[in-house]
Design an enzyme around this catalytic site. Structure first.
Site, PDB file in Angstrom:
ATOM      1  N   GLU A 174       0.850  -1.101   0.088  1.00 42.06           N
ATOM      2  CA  GLU A 174       0.009   0.026  -0.072  1.00 42.06           C
ATOM      3  C   GLU A 174       0.704   1.249  -0.012  1.00 42.06           C
ATOM      4  O   GLU A 174       0.596   2.133  -0.985  1.00 42.06           O
ATOM      5  CB  GLU A 174      -0.923  -0.039   1.386  1.00 42.06           C
ATOM      6  CG  GLU A 174      -1.816   1.086   1.136  1.00 42.06           C
ATOM      7  CD  GLU A 174      -2.997   0.944   2.473  1.00 42.06           C
ATOM      8  OE1 GLU A 174      -3.697   1.936   2.520  1.00 42.06           O
ATOM      9  OE2 GLU A 174      -2.714   0.234   3.264  1.00 42.06           O
ATOM     10  N   GLY A 203      -8.535   5.062   7.670  1.00 36.57           N
ATOM     11  CA  GLY A 203      -8.923   4.914   8.879  1.00 36.57           C
ATOM     12  C   GLY A 203      -8.694   3.991   9.846  1.00 36.57           C
ATOM     13  O   GLY A 203      -8.629   3.902  11.195  1.00 36.57           O
ATOM     14  N   ALA A 204      -7.760   2.935   9.273  1.00 34.40           N
ATOM     15  CA  ALA A 204      -7.044   1.841  10.244  1.00 34.40           C
ATOM     16  C   ALA A 204      -5.598   1.698  10.126  1.00 34.40           C
ATOM     17  O   ALA A 204      -4.901   1.163  10.932  1.00 34.40           O
ATOM     18  CB  ALA A 204      -7.722   0.355   9.916  1.00 34.40           C
ATOM     19  N   SER A 205      -5.052   2.465   9.260  1.00 35.78           N
ATOM     20  CA  SER A 205      -3.432   2.499   8.979  1.00 35.78           C
ATOM     21  C   SER A 205      -3.012   3.624   8.342  1.00 35.78           C
ATOM     22  O   SER A 205      -3.723   4.519   7.861  1.00 35.78           O
ATOM     23  CB  SER A 205      -3.085   1.169   8.223  1.00 35.78           C
ATOM     24  OG  SER A 205      -3.493   1.446   6.521  1.00 35.78           O
ATOM     25  N   THR A 206      -1.636   3.783   8.512  1.00 40.74           N
ATOM     26  CA  THR A 206      -0.885   5.033   7.863  1.00 40.74           C
ATOM     27  C   THR A 206       0.331   4.362   7.416  1.00 40.74           C
ATOM     28  O   THR A 206       0.800   3.547   8.010  1.00 40.74           O
ATOM     29  CB  THR A 206      -0.904   6.071   8.865  1.00 40.74           C
ATOM     30  OG1 THR A 206      -0.215   7.152   8.327  1.00 40.74           O
ATOM     31  CG2 THR A 206      -0.061   5.692  10.080  1.00 40.74           C
ATOM     32  N   GLN A 207       0.764   5.052   6.148  1.00 45.72           N
ATOM     33  CA  GLN A 207       1.973   4.614   5.434  1.00 45.72           C
ATOM     34  C   GLN A 207       2.763   5.920   5.285  1.00 45.72           C
ATOM     35  O   GLN A 207       2.231   7.041   5.056  1.00 45.72           O
ATOM     36  CB  GLN A 207       1.594   3.921   4.127  1.00 45.72           C
ATOM     37  CG  GLN A 207       0.904   2.578   4.232  1.00 45.72           C
ATOM     38  CD  GLN A 207      -0.711   2.612   4.611  1.00 45.72           C
ATOM     39  OE1 GLN A 207      -0.963   1.998   5.641  1.00 45.72           O
ATOM     40  NE2 GLN A 207      -1.246   3.517   4.177  1.00 45.72           N
TER      41      GLN A 207
END
Length: 497
Positions: A174, A203-207
C-alpha cells in the site's frame, strides 16, 4: 525568312512542352499538399481501460483509468477518467452478512459499465484491493474475511469486465504503490527527477514512503522496496502502521481515557459542550483495542468534550512508544526510519481533515498552525454545529482530534521539524487523478511502467529533417556538377539572330 520560320516552329514546339510541364507541376503540388494534409490529419484515438476498487476500512471507492491503446507500454499516459464512492461502510463491516458486501458494489459497477465503452468491456481488467480494514478482520476472524472475499468475488465476476481477483494488500504494498502513483502522475519517474515522498492516512492504518540518501536497506530490510522504473533504480523506504489510522487511534485514545473513568469520559480532543452516550462493546470490538477493555465495564459510557488542544496532544502521544529503538534511529514503536528527506505529498485523510480545517497551506509556520488548531478545538460545540450545519455530526465532532493527531503523527511520530514541515504538500488529486495506491497497483499488475527507458530515435525529428535536407542538397549539387562535361556542347548550339 527561313530564320523567322525556324523561330516560329521552335515557339510552337515550346508551347505544348510548357503546358505539359505546368500541368505536371500543378499535379505534383496538389499531390504534395494532399499527402501532407492526409498525413497530418488527426487520427481517431483508441483507448484501453482498467478498473480498481479500493476497499478501505471506512468505505470502498471505484476508479476507472484510461490510456492510449497504441501506447499501452512505455509512453502511454494513464489517466483517471471516473471515480465512484460506494455507499455504505467498508466491506470489512459486512463480516456478519457477507452477501451485502458484494451487493454494495452494484451501483458503482453499473456506473462503470456506462463509462467504459461497451466494445472494451471484456478486455478491461478489474481489480479489488483491500487494505487495513480487511487486514484487521483477517487477524480477528480469517474465516469471516474469506467469506467476504468470496461474496465480493462472486458479485464482481457477474460484471462484463475481466475480473482479475480480490485480495488484501500488505501495508508495504500500500505504501509503495502510493509512492509510485504520486511520482508517476507528477512525471518524476519518466524524467528521472527528484522523487516525492508519500504520506497516506486511512481509517485503520497509515503509511510513509520516501527515498533517503542514507538508507540502503541493510539496517532494516523489511522496510526496503527496490524498483527499476524507466531505467532508474530506486531503493524506497516504506512502512505501514496498522491500528494507526485516525479511526483506530481515536479508539486507542478513548480506551486509555476509559481506564480512569468507566461511566464518564471527559475528552480534551472533543469540543466543550459535546456529549454523547456510547457503547463499550462497539468501542472495543477492534483487534487494536480488544485486549484493553476494562473488567466490570458498564454497557455504555458518557463521552463529553473539554476542547483543549495541548491536553489532547498529550493524550495522543500516549498511543506512541518512543522508548524502545534497537536501530540507529526510529519513528515510534521501535520501527526504524531514516530522517525524512525531500518533498512529500500527504493525501487521503491527511488532505480531507486539513482541508476542512483550512490548514493545507504549509507555508504557514508550524507554530501558527498549532495556534489555529488550538482556537478551533476551544470553540464550543454549539458554535461548531452552527458554522457547519451540513456536515455529519460524527465527522464534525472528530475534526479537532483528527487535526491534533495529524500534527502529532507528523512532528512527534515521523520527526518532521518546523523547517521540513513546509516540504509537505496536502494533495487530493494530481493532474485530475486521485492520489492514492490504486493507480500504482494497476500500473504494477499490468506492467505499464517499463523497467528500462523507452527506446528513442537516433536523431530528434528536427535533426532528422535537417539531415535529410542537407543530404538532398548535396546530392543535387553533385548531380549538377556531374553534368559539367555537357555544358560546352550546350553552349555551341546555333544562335538565332
Amino acid at each position: 525568312m527561313s530564320a523567322q520560320r525556324e523561330m516560329k516552329e521552335k515557339n510552337l514546339w515550346h508551347t505544348p512542352v510548357t503546358i505539359i510541364i505546368t500541368v505536371i507541376g500543378v499535379i505534383a503540388i496538389v499531390a504534395l499538399v494532399t499527402v501532407a494534409v492526409l498525413q497530418n490529419k488527426p487520427l481517431h484515438q483508441k483507448y484501453k481501460y482498467g478498473i480498481v476498487l479500493d476497499a478501505g476500512s471506512s468505505h470502498t471507492a471505484l476508479y476507472i483509468y484510461e490510456w492510449p491503446a497504441e501506447k499501452d507500454n512505455n509512453t502511454g499516459r494513464v489517466e483517471q477518467t471516473h471515480s465512484c464512492k460506494v455507499k455504505g461502510p467498508g466491506i470489512s463491516s459486512y463480516a456478519s452478512d457477507p452477501v451485502k458486501a458484494g451487493e454494495s458494489l452494484s451501483e458503482c459497477m453499473q456506473e462503470a459499465q456506462l463509462k467504459v465503452p461497451k466494445d472494451r468491456h471484456q478486455e478491461t481488467p478489474l481489480y479489488l484491493g483491500a487494505t487495513a480494514g480487511m487486514r484487521l478482520l483477517n487477524i480477528e476472524n480469517s474465516s469471516a474475511s474469506d467469506r467476504v472475499f468470496q461474496a465480493v468475488g462472486e458479485a464482481l465476476q457477474k460484471s462484463p469486465f475481466s475480473f482479475q481477483g480480490a485480495r488484501i494488500l500488505s501495508g508495504q504494498e500500500e505504501g509503495a504503490f502510493g509512492w509510485v502513483t504520486v511520482n508517476y502522475l507528477d512525471d518524476r519517474l519518466s524524467q528521472g527527477l527528484e522523487t516525492t515522498g508519500a504520506l497516506d492516512l486511512g481509517g485503520a492504518s497509515t503509511q510513509i514512503s520516501f527515498i533517503s540518501d542514507s538508507f540502503d536497506g541493510s539496517e532494516s530490510p523489511a522496510n526496503s522496496v527496490t524498483f527499476r522504473l524507466y531505467g532508474n533504480d530506486y531503493n524506497l523506504y516504506t512502512h505501514s502502521f496498522l491500528c494507526y489510522g485516525k479511526d483506530q487511534v481515536l479508539r486507542l485514545v478513548l480506551a486509555h481515557l476509559t481506564q480512569s473513568g468507566l461511566g464518564n469520559v471527559a475528552d480534551p480532543c472533543f469540543h466543550s459542550g459535546y456529549m454523547e452516550t456510547k457503547n463499550y462493546s462497539v468501542l472495543y470490538d477492534s483487534p487494536c483495542v480488544s485486549d484493553r477493555k476494562p473488567s466490570g465495564a458498564p454497557a455504555t459510557f458518557t463521552h463529553s468534550g473539554r476542547g483543549d488542544f495541548l491536553q489532547c496532544q498529550e493524550m495522543v502521544k500516549k498511543v506512541f512508544n518512543f522508548t524502545n529503538c534497537k536501530y540507529s534511529q526510529c519513528s515510534f514503536n521501535g520501527v526504524f526510519q531514516p530522517l525524512v528527506q525531500g518533498p512529500f505529498g500527504a493525501f487521503s485523510a491527511y488532505y480531507f481533515v486539513m482541508n476542512f480545517l483550512n490548514l493545507t497551506d504549509t507555508s504557514i509556520p508550524l507554530e501558527v498552525v498549532k495556534e489555529k488548531l488550538t482556537r478551533y478545538c476551544a470553540t464550543p460545540w454549539n458554535e461548531i454545529q452552527q458554522q457547519h450545519p451540513k456536515v455529519k455530526v460524527k465527522y464534525l465532532a472528530e475534526y479537532c482530534f483528527s487535526g491534533t493527531y495529524i500534527l502529532t503523527l507528523l512532528t512527534e511520530g515521523y520527526n518532521f521539524t518546523s523547517e521540513s514541515y513546509s516540504d509537505i504538500k496536502f494533495i487530493k488529486k494530481i493532474k485530475g487523478s486521485d492520489a492514492g495506491w490504486t493507480l500504482g497497483y494497476m500500473l504494477n499488475l499490468t506492467n505499464m511502467i517499463p523497467a528500462e527507458a523507452p527506446d528513442t530515435p537516433l536523431l530528434p525529428h528536427a535533426g532528422y529533417v535537417s539531415f535529410v535536407t542537407v543530404i538532398a542538397l548535396l546530392l543535387f549539387v553533385l548531380f549538377i556538377v556531374s553534368l559539367r562535361p555537357l555544358w560546352p556542347s550546350c553552349s555551341k548550339q546555333p544562335q538565332i539572330v
